[in-house]
Scaffold this active site. Sequence first.
Site, PDB file in Angstrom:
ATOM      1  N   GLY A 194      10.485  90.324  57.928  1.00  0.00           N
ATOM      2  CA  GLY A 194      10.705  89.614  56.664  1.00  0.00           C
ATOM      3  C   GLY A 194       9.373  89.207  56.066  1.00  0.00           C
ATOM      4  CG  LEU A 239       7.576  81.267  50.145  1.00  0.00           C
ATOM      5  CD1 LEU A 239       8.204  79.948  49.736  1.00  0.00           C
ATOM      6  CD2 LEU A 239       6.081  81.249  49.889  1.00  0.00           C
ATOM      7  CB  ALA A 240       9.415  82.189  56.564  1.00  0.00           C
ATOM      8  N   GLY A 241       7.642  84.751  56.285  1.00  0.00           N
ATOM      9  CA  GLY A 241       6.978  85.892  56.911  1.00  0.00           C
ATOM     10  C   GLY A 241       5.516  85.977  56.517  1.00  0.00           C
ATOM     11  CG  HIS A 263      21.940  74.055  42.919  1.00  0.00           C
ATOM     12  ND1 HIS A 263      22.158  73.524  41.668  1.00  0.00           N
ATOM     13  CD2 HIS A 263      20.646  73.839  43.212  1.00  0.00           C
ATOM     14  CE1 HIS A 263      21.016  73.005  41.231  1.00  0.00           C
ATOM     15  NE2 HIS A 263      20.075  73.186  42.152  1.00  0.00           N
ATOM     16  NE  ARG A 311      19.415  70.923  45.238  1.00  0.00           N
ATOM     17  CZ  ARG A 311      18.492  71.835  45.390  1.00  0.00           C
ATOM     18  NH1 ARG A 311      18.639  72.806  46.271  1.00  0.00           N
ATOM     19  NH2 ARG A 311      17.381  71.780  44.684  1.00  0.00           N
ATOM     20  CG  HIS A 337      20.840  76.853  45.829  1.00  0.00           C
ATOM     21  ND1 HIS A 337      20.288  77.873  45.089  1.00  0.00           N
ATOM     22  CD2 HIS A 337      19.871  75.914  45.962  1.00  0.00           C
ATOM     23  CE1 HIS A 337      19.042  77.566  44.784  1.00  0.00           C
ATOM     24  NE2 HIS A 337      18.753  76.391  45.312  1.00  0.00           N
TER      25      HIS A 337
HETATM   26  C1  LIG Z   1      17.361  80.682  42.513  1.00  0.00           C
HETATM   27  C2  LIG Z   1      16.717  79.942  43.644  1.00  0.00           C
HETATM   28  C3  LIG Z   1      15.880  78.874  43.380  1.00  0.00           C
HETATM   29  C4  LIG Z   1      15.273  78.185  44.431  1.00  0.00           C
HETATM   30  N1  LIG Z   1      14.430  77.148  44.134  1.00  0.00           N
HETATM   31  C5  LIG Z   1      13.811  76.500  45.131  1.00  0.00           C
HETATM   32  C6  LIG Z   1      12.884  75.448  44.850  1.00  0.00           C
HETATM   33  O1  LIG Z   1      12.634  75.108  43.695  1.00  0.00           O
HETATM   34  N2  LIG Z   1      12.286  74.827  45.894  1.00  0.00           N
HETATM   35  C7  LIG Z   1      12.514  75.176  47.198  1.00  0.00           C
HETATM   36  O2  LIG Z   1      11.930  74.579  48.094  1.00  0.00           O
HETATM   37  N3  LIG Z   1      13.387  76.177  47.486  1.00  0.00           N
HETATM   38  C8  LIG Z   1      14.022  76.851  46.500  1.00  0.00           C
HETATM   39  N4  LIG Z   1      14.889  77.862  46.797  1.00  0.00           N
HETATM   40  C9  LIG Z   1      15.083  78.264  48.214  1.00  0.00           C
HETATM   41  C10 LIG Z   1      13.887  79.073  48.698  1.00  0.00           C
HETATM   42  O3  LIG Z   1      13.510  79.988  47.706  1.00  0.00           O
HETATM   43  C11 LIG Z   1      14.197  79.845  49.982  1.00  0.00           C
HETATM   44  O4  LIG Z   1      14.843  79.049  50.916  1.00  0.00           O
HETATM   45  C12 LIG Z   1      12.911  80.372  50.623  1.00  0.00           C
HETATM   46  O5  LIG Z   1      12.104  80.986  49.654  1.00  0.00           O
HETATM   47  C13 LIG Z   1      13.265  81.328  51.739  1.00  0.00           C
HETATM   48  O6  LIG Z   1      12.102  81.987  52.185  1.00  0.00           O
HETATM   49  P1  LIG Z   1      12.209  82.988  53.410  1.00  0.00           P
HETATM   50  O7  LIG Z   1      10.845  83.514  53.652  1.00  0.00           O
HETATM   51  O8  LIG Z   1      12.919  82.358  54.532  1.00  0.00           O
HETATM   52  O9  LIG Z   1      13.178  84.165  52.916  1.00  0.00           O
HETATM   53  P2  LIG Z   1      13.117  85.229  51.738  1.00  0.00           P
HETATM   54  O10 LIG Z   1      12.123  84.920  50.691  1.00  0.00           O
HETATM   55  O11 LIG Z   1      14.526  85.398  51.364  1.00  0.00           O
HETATM   56  O12 LIG Z   1      12.588  86.543  52.472  1.00  0.00           O
HETATM   57  C14 LIG Z   1      13.372  87.269  53.375  1.00  0.00           C
HETATM   58  C15 LIG Z   1      12.643  88.549  53.770  1.00  0.00           C
HETATM   59  O13 LIG Z   1      13.371  89.226  54.786  1.00  0.00           O
HETATM   60  C16 LIG Z   1      13.501  90.597  54.459  1.00  0.00           C
HETATM   61  N5  LIG Z   1      14.673  91.116  55.170  1.00  0.00           N
HETATM   62  C17 LIG Z   1      15.956  90.694  55.149  1.00  0.00           C
HETATM   63  N6  LIG Z   1      16.701  91.421  56.011  1.00  0.00           N
HETATM   64  C18 LIG Z   1      15.868  92.325  56.593  1.00  0.00           C
HETATM   65  C19 LIG Z   1      16.036  93.347  57.554  1.00  0.00           C
HETATM   66  N7  LIG Z   1      17.202  93.629  58.123  1.00  0.00           N
HETATM   67  N8  LIG Z   1      14.950  94.091  57.894  1.00  0.00           N
HETATM   68  C20 LIG Z   1      13.744  93.854  57.335  1.00  0.00           C
HETATM   69  N9  LIG Z   1      13.534  92.882  56.432  1.00  0.00           N
HETATM   70  C21 LIG Z   1      14.585  92.133  56.063  1.00  0.00           C
HETATM   71  C22 LIG Z   1      13.558  90.605  52.942  1.00  0.00           C
HETATM   72  O14 LIG Z   1      13.232  91.891  52.424  1.00  0.00           O
HETATM   73  C23 LIG Z   1      12.489  89.545  52.618  1.00  0.00           C
HETATM   74  O15 LIG Z   1      11.209  90.109  52.681  1.00  0.00           O
HETATM   75  C24 LIG Z   1      15.517  78.560  45.767  1.00  0.00           C
HETATM   76  C25 LIG Z   1      16.373  79.631  46.036  1.00  0.00           C
HETATM   77  C26 LIG Z   1      16.979  80.316  44.986  1.00  0.00           C
HETATM   78  C27 LIG Z   1      17.895  81.444  45.304  1.00  0.00           C
END
Ligand SMILES: Cc1cc2nc3c(=O)[nH]c(=O)nc-3n(C[C@H](O)[C@H](O)[C@H](O)COP(=O)(O)OP(=O)(O)OC[C@H]3O[C@@H](n4cnc5c(N)ncnc54)[C@H](O)[C@@H]3O)c2cc1C
Length: 535
Positions: free
Chosen positions: A8, A11-13, A232, A281, A344
């Site tokens: 992934g 942001l986390a990855g 949300h 929320r 959400h």
């Molecule tokens: C519309 C919206 C607005 C938001 N606004 C806010 C905000 O204002 N403030 C806040 O703090 N949070 C907000 N959030 C929440 C926040 O964006 C997410 O919780 C956070 O960005 C998640 O980051 P992540 O790295 O965990 O996952 P993601 O950014 O979802 O990344 C997941 C990664 O995993 C990969 N992946 C998935 N499955 C597989 C697989 N099987 N094999 C390989 N790769 C895979 C994807 O391609 C992607 O690269 C919002 C969310 C949404 C939907």
Amino acid sequence: MNKINIAGAGLAGLSAAISIAEAGFSCNLISLQPSERAQSVLAEGGINAALNTMGEGDTPEEHFQDTMKGGAFLADPNAVEGLAYTAPEIIEKLLAIGTPLQMDGKDVVLRNFGGQKKKRTAYAKSSTGKVIMTALIDEGRKYESSGRITRYPHHQVLEILSEDRICRGLKILDTYTDEVQYLSGPVIIACGGLNGFFPEFTTGTVANTGDLAAELFSEGVEFANLEFIQYHPTTVAIPGKRMLISEAARGEGGRLFIERSGEKWYFMEELYPELGNLMPRDVISREMTRVLARDDCKGPVCLDMTGISKKTWEKKLSDLREEIREYLSIDPAKKPVSVYPGIHFFMGGIRVDEGHKTSMENLFAAGECACQYHGANRLGGNSMLGAIYGGRIAAQSAMKLEHENYEEKPSYHISAEEKQELYVSPKSAAALKGILADSLGIIRTGNDLNKGIERIDNLLKDNNLTAMEKKRILLGKAMILSALAREESRGAHFREDYPETDEAYRKTTVSRMGDGIEIYFRDIPERRESHEIQN
Ligand SMILES: Cc1cc2nc3c(=O)[nH]c(=O)nc-3n(C[C@H](O)[C@H](O)[C@H](O)COP(=O)(O)OP(=O)(O)OC[C@H]3O[C@@H](n4cnc5c(N)ncnc54)[C@H](O)[C@@H]3O)c2cc1C
């Protein structure tokens, strides 16, 4: 030595990859889609940190307290303490790598967000995720060129390789060429939330299919708090998904009302005079459901943003106004917008400890796929922070391992039969979504949950299910079983048949695939007296 594998690139990855590269280690960064298309890019309203630049005397301790309270005391306090106290440094680092957050001279400008009495949310209009991701992607490129980060974009992580409950690596599929490869070494899962289980009902991207989570669940990896799903309050249905009207709109003065006996009733302000439209929320979503059910009220609930000043629209919310005009053909500065609660965020996910270790050795998880920091409900602005901080902590834990050198198996071209077992038909996805949506709504009952389990068991009787469809249905069942086991109301989980919060349930719900699905509760750790913050 094997590289650390990160599944992934949101942001986390990215945060994990950059932490590993900065420390002189190397990693593989594997993602279904390139970082530019991760859900993190969609994040709108902002990221929390008690920077105290608005003269309100804010402190990390208050951020800690608000996060614990917002999560109804289900989060690990030691992990949350690390999050809240490290947040200001994370913002400093984001600024140092060129993230264009809203500034006033040298000070970061902060806005109000739900569940918090002080301004604590740093932002870039309503495109905060996009600007942070752009800066991190660029920072990552530095290390890609030196070979410390190796990208595998357009690759699907199919499964974890494990021996004796120790994770040894990953099996990945190049979705362009159909080549299957094995990558050895420790693994950090950062695959985002379970949005793919809720097509059309969620503000998130359904490209986060949840298939990898389902795979891990079927491998016996523990999951936690799956019953806690954040609705949300202000979303709007658009084709295929829900559009979010960011909490920033309420932070800047947006007000919810419903028509009651012919008059506008600003119900949140009357029912909750202290925080009003900025209540957490879950509370707002529940109140919306209740007022919509009242005989003297006529829906829909509307978000009234007509009182927001011209200057605020221009300086802080211009992109939100543009989006609403574009998708809904309404100018929100002139006319209220009808809104509905939509799914959400997933507070639950892969169970991790303070160091982001999962129940399987050498396997870590961070970001929205993991259960950490948010307890029974997440405060807006805390998830981007949790993803960045969690990615960093997971990386630190993975780097502490003594890395062995595992042999990598040769790659091969995936067969049609193997590919078929990965397939999820739209019919199966829709059937699962229907059951989950009916059972795990904003207001739940034991009766509905039991009916959901019956329907899931019927789905499982279908002999034509592919392996992946079956795994997804089993994870869905664990979500419903978790909600059934929690006989109380807390945070985002509201049981009409158990409307009170019960101290006996101030525990983590754990689900695991053994011979069948097992559900049990774990105690929440106590806050340590001498705080040693990991960063
Ligand atoms: C519309 C919206 C607005 C938001 N606004 C806010 C905000 O204002 N403030 C806040 O703090 N949070 C907000 N959030 C929440 C926040 O964006 C997410 O919780 C956070 O960005 C998640 O980051 P992540 O790295 O965990 O996952 P993601 O950014 O979802 O990344 C997941 C990664 O995993 C990969 N992946 C998935 N499955 C597989 C697989 N099987 N094999 C390989 N790769 C895979 C994807 O391609 C992607 O690269 C919002 C969310 C949404 C939907």
